[in-house]
Design a protein around this motif. Structure first.
Motif, PDB file in Angstrom:
ATOM      1  N   GLU A 228       9.687  -4.239   3.325  1.00 51.81           N
ATOM      2  CA  GLU A 228       9.114  -3.065   3.966  1.00 51.81           C
ATOM      3  C   GLU A 228       7.788  -2.632   3.344  1.00 51.81           C
ATOM      4  O   GLU A 228       7.095  -1.771   3.896  1.00 51.81           O
ATOM      5  N   ALA A 229       7.433  -3.193   2.190  1.00 49.61           N
ATOM      6  CA  ALA A 229       6.170  -2.818   1.535  1.00 49.61           C
ATOM      7  C   ALA A 229       5.000  -3.361   2.337  1.00 49.61           C
ATOM      8  O   ALA A 229       4.915  -4.568   2.605  1.00 49.61           O
ATOM      9  N   THR A 230       4.075  -2.506   2.711  1.00 50.55           N
ATOM     10  CA  THR A 230       2.977  -2.904   3.599  1.00 50.55           C
ATOM     11  C   THR A 230       1.692  -3.261   2.860  1.00 50.55           C
ATOM     12  O   THR A 230       0.675  -3.533   3.497  1.00 50.55           O
ATOM     13  N   ASP A 231       1.726  -3.255   1.526  1.00 52.78           N
ATOM     14  CA  ASP A 231       0.514  -3.541   0.756  1.00 52.78           C
ATOM     15  C   ASP A 231       0.557  -4.924   0.101  1.00 52.78           C
ATOM     16  O   ASP A 231      -0.233  -5.206  -0.801  1.00 52.78           O
ATOM     17  N   THR A 232       1.467  -5.809   0.563  1.00 49.72           N
ATOM     18  CA  THR A 232       1.651  -7.110  -0.080  1.00 49.72           C
ATOM     19  C   THR A 232       1.077  -8.254   0.754  1.00 49.72           C
ATOM     20  O   THR A 232       0.881  -8.134   1.970  1.00 49.72           O
ATOM     21  N   ASP A 233       0.871  -9.375   0.085  1.00 47.96           N
ATOM     22  CA  ASP A 233       0.397 -10.575   0.777  1.00 47.96           C
ATOM     23  C   ASP A 233       1.408 -11.059   1.816  1.00 47.96           C
ATOM     24  O   ASP A 233       1.055 -11.474   2.918  1.00 47.96           O
ATOM     25  N   ARG A 234       2.693 -10.984   1.475  1.00 52.16           N
ATOM     26  CA  ARG A 234       3.717 -11.468   2.393  1.00 52.16           C
ATOM     27  C   ARG A 234       3.755 -10.643   3.673  1.00 52.16           C
ATOM     28  O   ARG A 234       3.885 -11.179   4.767  1.00 52.16           O
ATOM     29  N   TRP A 235       3.634  -9.306   3.530  1.00 52.44           N
ATOM     30  CA  TRP A 235       3.613  -8.441   4.713  1.00 52.44           C
ATOM     31  C   TRP A 235       2.403  -8.766   5.579  1.00 52.44           C
ATOM     32  O   TRP A 235       2.510  -8.866   6.807  1.00 52.44           O
ATOM     33  N   ALA A 236       1.246  -8.912   4.958  1.00 56.62           N
ATOM     34  CA  ALA A 236       0.029  -9.207   5.717  1.00 56.62           C
ATOM     35  C   ALA A 236       0.175 -10.495   6.510  1.00 56.62           C
ATOM     36  O   ALA A 236      -0.137 -10.535   7.722  1.00 56.62           O
ATOM     37  N   ILE A 237       0.648 -11.539   5.879  1.00 53.72           N
ATOM     38  CA  ILE A 237       0.805 -12.825   6.553  1.00 53.72           C
ATOM     39  C   ILE A 237       1.810 -12.713   7.695  1.00 53.72           C
ATOM     40  O   ILE A 237       1.576 -13.195   8.813  1.00 53.72           O
ATOM     41  N   ASP A 238       2.940 -12.067   7.431  1.00 55.44           N
ATOM     42  CA  ASP A 238       3.982 -11.942   8.453  1.00 55.44           C
ATOM     43  C   ASP A 238       3.524 -11.141   9.658  1.00 55.44           C
ATOM     44  O   ASP A 238       4.095 -11.269  10.749  1.00 55.44           O
TER      45      ASP A 238
END
Length: 266
Positions: A228-238
């Motif tokens: 749920e963290a929106t400041d991460t690389d994984r969130w951005a890619i997803d």
């Protein structure tokens, strides 16, 4: 007075013949003189490993105006070290890794030979950037990445990077981005973000050979520990964004220095 074009050194962990490294050369060749020095075959997962007990060989594979391609019999880091010592006529202005077939976000940063390339360049005090696409296919389509790579490379050539900091740039596979009514045709934008907390689970697959012994494959499944963290690389890619993660050479936990000093210093 002759103005020298920037000298750009490129390496990877997929091998000098990979489509990704060829695509990267095509993007940056108009921006400077390019030297490729990359492993002679795939070396994924070699991180910052180098060959301390094995002799190395360099082979000139091709040369055309502004671009020379060399292969090295060692690791990605070996390739960078050999290029600095034996191939480059002067210190490069920029070191690039990739384009990697497969992402190097989150904890993959620590395993990646592509990141090994740019960490080595960064330790040599040269601005360094890694590029990766979330597509393991040998015939991956790198064309959507071109304007973003061009922008990043131009910016870093113009402004440099802080000493001890390199960039880890990861691109999503547009056809796999969830949450839209139809597949994306372009990235939603760029996010500068932090490394996501995650880990690899069920990493070993055991197989039984007909001759009576077991053998093992390293595979595994990545688990995002903060989805749920929106400041991460994984969130951005997803979510369809290009993820740019500033990465430090210094791994010291500075926030723990005072507490541990009180515990251990005599």
């Amino acid at each position: 007075m002759e103005i020298k074009r920037p000298l750009i050194l490129i390496s990877n962990d997929d091998g000098y013949q990979s489509k990704g490294i060829q695509a990267l050369v095509d993007v940056v060749a108009p921006l400077g003189d390019v030297i490729v020095c990359a492993p002679d075959s795939a070396r994924s997962g070699f991180s910052c490993a180098f060959s301390a007990t094995t002799p190395l060989r360099l082979t000139l594979r091709s040369r055309r105006p502004g671009v020379a391609v060399w292969s090295c019999s060692g690791t990605p880091v070996d390739s960078v070290k050999m290029a600095f010592a034996e191939v480059c006529p002067r210190q490069p202005d920029l070191v690039l890794g990739g384009i990697n077939h497969g992402d190097n976000a989150s904890v993959n940063t620590h395993y990646s030979g592509t990141m090994g390339v740019v960490l080595e360049g960064c330790m040599k005090r040269v601005p360094s950037v890694a590029f990766s696409l979330c597509d393991h296919s040998d015939d991956a389509d790198f064309s959507p990445l071109r304007p973003y790579i061009d922008r990043v490379v131009r910016q870093v050539l113009a402004d440099g990077l802080p000493q001890g900091v390199c960039l880890n740039v990861n691109f999503p596979l547009l056809s796999k981005v969830a949450g839209g009514a139809a597949p994306l045709t372009d990235f939603r934008g760029v996010r500068v973000c932090r490394m996501s907390a995650g880990s690899w689970q069920r990493e070993i697959t055991t197989c039984h050979h007909p001759r009576g012994y077991d053998y093992y494959w390293m595979v595994g499944h990545y688990q995002n520990e903060e989805p749920e963290a929106t400041d991460t690389d994984r969130w951005a890619i997803d979510h369809g964004y290009v993820a740019i993660t500033p990465t430090r050479i210094d791994v010291t936990a500075h926030e723990e220095m005072a507490r541990l000093s009180a515990m251990f210093n005599a």
